[in-house]
Design an enzyme around this catalytic site. Structure first.
Site, PDB file in Angstrom:
ATOM      1  N   ARG A 217       1.045  -1.134   0.027  1.00 57.99           N
ATOM      2  CA  ARG A 217      -0.201  -0.093   0.016  1.00 57.99           C
ATOM      3  C   ARG A 217       0.767   1.376  -0.050  1.00 57.99           C
ATOM      4  NH1 ARG A 217      -3.412  -3.851   2.987  1.00 57.99           N
ATOM      5  NH2 ARG A 217      -1.697  -3.833   4.725  1.00 57.99           N
TER       6      ARG A 217
ATOM      7  N   ASP B 210       7.363   2.776  -2.615  1.00 60.33           N
ATOM      8  CA  ASP B 210       7.598   3.949  -1.700  1.00 60.33           C
ATOM      9  C   ASP B 210       9.202   3.973  -1.166  1.00 60.33           C
ATOM     10  OD1 ASP B 210       7.557   1.421  -0.196  1.00 60.33           O
ATOM     11  OD2 ASP B 210       6.162   2.202   1.335  1.00 60.33           O
TER      12      ASP B 210
ATOM     13  N   ASP C  58      14.752  -0.855   0.648  1.00 56.86           N
ATOM     14  CA  ASP C  58      15.527  -1.138   1.736  1.00 56.86           C
ATOM     15  C   ASP C  58      16.339  -2.379   1.652  1.00 56.86           C
ATOM     16  OD1 ASP C  58      16.049  -0.706   4.678  1.00 56.86           O
ATOM     17  OD2 ASP C  58      14.364  -2.452   5.205  1.00 56.86           O
TER      18      ASP C  58
ATOM     19  N   THR D 109      12.206  -7.154  -1.708  1.00 63.69           N
ATOM     20  CA  THR D 109      10.627  -7.178  -2.223  1.00 63.69           C
ATOM     21  C   THR D 109      10.741  -6.671  -3.894  1.00 63.69           C
ATOM     22  OG1 THR D 109      10.168  -6.241  -0.197  1.00 63.69           O
ATOM     23  CG2 THR D 109       8.721  -5.728  -1.903  1.00 63.69           C
TER      24      THR D 109
ATOM     25  N   LYS E  47      16.879   3.438   0.941  1.00 63.71           N
ATOM     26  CA  LYS E  47      17.568   3.477   2.049  1.00 63.71           C
ATOM     27  C   LYS E  47      18.929   2.630   1.655  1.00 63.71           C
ATOM     28  CE  LYS E  47      14.985   3.091   5.865  1.00 63.71           C
ATOM     29  NZ  LYS E  47      14.209   2.049   6.908  1.00 63.71           N
TER      30      LYS E  47
HETATM   31  P1  IMP Z   1      12.980  -4.390   1.182  1.00 64.90           P
HETATM   32  O1  IMP Z   1      12.337  -5.635   0.666  1.00 64.90           O
HETATM   33  O2  IMP Z   1      13.660  -4.489   2.512  1.00 64.90           O
HETATM   34  O3  IMP Z   1      13.646  -3.612   0.389  1.00 64.90           O
HETATM   35  O4  IMP Z   1      11.449  -3.563   1.774  1.00 64.90           O
HETATM   36  C1  IMP Z   1      10.808  -2.790   1.234  1.00 64.90           C
HETATM   37  C2  IMP Z   1       9.563  -2.752   2.281  1.00 64.90           C
HETATM   38  O5  IMP Z   1       9.856  -2.570   3.330  1.00 64.90           O
HETATM   39  C3  IMP Z   1       8.896  -1.349   1.666  1.00 64.90           C
HETATM   40  O6  IMP Z   1       8.165  -1.732   0.545  1.00 64.90           O
HETATM   41  C4  IMP Z   1       8.025  -0.721   2.858  1.00 64.90           C
HETATM   42  O7  IMP Z   1       6.841  -1.402   3.076  1.00 64.90           O
HETATM   43  C5  IMP Z   1       9.174  -1.448   3.927  1.00 64.90           C
HETATM   44  N1  IMP Z   1       9.908  -0.465   4.619  1.00 64.90           N
HETATM   45  C6  IMP Z   1      11.321  -0.409   4.552  1.00 64.90           C
HETATM   46  N2  IMP Z   1      11.774   0.659   5.208  1.00 64.90           N
HETATM   47  C7  IMP Z   1      10.529   1.248   5.886  1.00 64.90           C
HETATM   48  C8  IMP Z   1      10.480   2.391   6.675  1.00 64.90           C
HETATM   49  O8  IMP Z   1      11.604   3.062   7.120  1.00 64.90           O
HETATM   50  N3  IMP Z   1       9.156   2.806   6.988  1.00 64.90           N
HETATM   51  C9  IMP Z   1       8.138   2.083   6.563  1.00 64.90           C
HETATM   52  N4  IMP Z   1       8.084   1.047   5.725  1.00 64.90           N
HETATM   53  C10 IMP Z   1       9.379   0.625   5.345  1.00 64.90           C
HETATM   54 MG    MG Z   2       5.874  -0.986   0.745  1.00 60.02          MG
END
Ligand code: IMP
Ligand code: MG
Length: 187
Positions: free
Chosen positions: A46, A104, A107, A111, A135
């Site tokens: 979302r 959004d 990280d 994902t 990030k």
């Molecule tokens: P990744 O798979 O670690 O890149 O995670 C990405 C997902 O983690 C994003 O789509 C966000 O939903 C969530 N996420 C990562 N960091 C944050 C944050 O600082 N605040 C809120 N959601 C986050």
């Molecule tokens: Mg997300």
């Protein structure tokens, strides 16, 4: 009771005007890059919703939107564990289309890397990522980002689509949280 964000706000990291100005710049880049083409913009639910609706208002290329939802981590955890499930898939074929994925924040990268791998098997004409936030220090899997709003440090952020236990996505700015003052809502 869900507390107002002021109870645990650390600082406003990206104010509304700065977000909106940068989003216009990203849209202008997209308008240049895709002149004469058509686009399919896929929003990752979302968190990508606020960004999507503001971004596409400034895109002047013919486009359609689609939504996809993925769950990247178990309830309560704040770090992606590399276990990514598609909880809502697209309603349309992407074969032969120019696709932009709107997210959004990236990280660990798990994902988006899973999403991209899956969507590439459906043979779009092209597929690129547009993320509001990067990030970058936390990256575990490399993901190619074509459009990036802001690179941020390794701090938990909320607002403008990003949640804290599903709340606060509606705030028009991106803020950092003082985790010592934050309590997850009960029940
Ligand atoms: P990744 O798979 O670690 O890149 O995670 C990405 C997902 O983690 C994003 O789509 C966000 O939903 C969530 N996420 C990562 N960091 C944050 C944050 O600082 N605040 C809120 N959601 C986050
Ligand atoms: Mg997300």
């Amino acid at each position: 009771m869900v507390k107002p964000y002021q109870a645990f706000l650390d600082k406003i990291l990206i104010p509304e005007a700065e977000l909106q100005a940068r989003i216009r710049e990203l849209a202008a880049e997209i308008n240049r890059d895709y002149a004469g083409e058509e686009l399919l913009v896929i929003c990752i639910l979302r968190g990508g919703v606020m960004f999507l609706t503001d971004l596409i208002r400034h895109i002047n290329i013919p486009l359609a939107i689609e939504f996809m939802a993925v769950s990247s981590y178990g309830a309560g955890a704040r770090a992606s564990q590399g276990d990514v499930r598609i909880t809502l898939d697209l309603n349309t074929t992407i074969f032969g289309k120019h696709v932009i994925i709107v997210e959004d924040i990236i990280d660990s990268g798990h994902t988006l890397s899973s999403v991209i791998d899956l969507l590439k098997t459906r043979e779009p004409a092209s597929i690129y990522i547009c993320t509001l936030l990067d990030k970058y220090e936390r990256r575990e899997v490399d993901v190619p980002i074509r459009y990036c709003g802001f690179k941020i440090q390794n701090e938990f952020v909320f607002g403008y689509g990003l949640d804290m236990d599903e709340y606060y996505r509606n705030l028009p700015f991106v803020a950092t949280v003082d985790l010592d003052k934050y309590e997850p809502p009960s029940g």
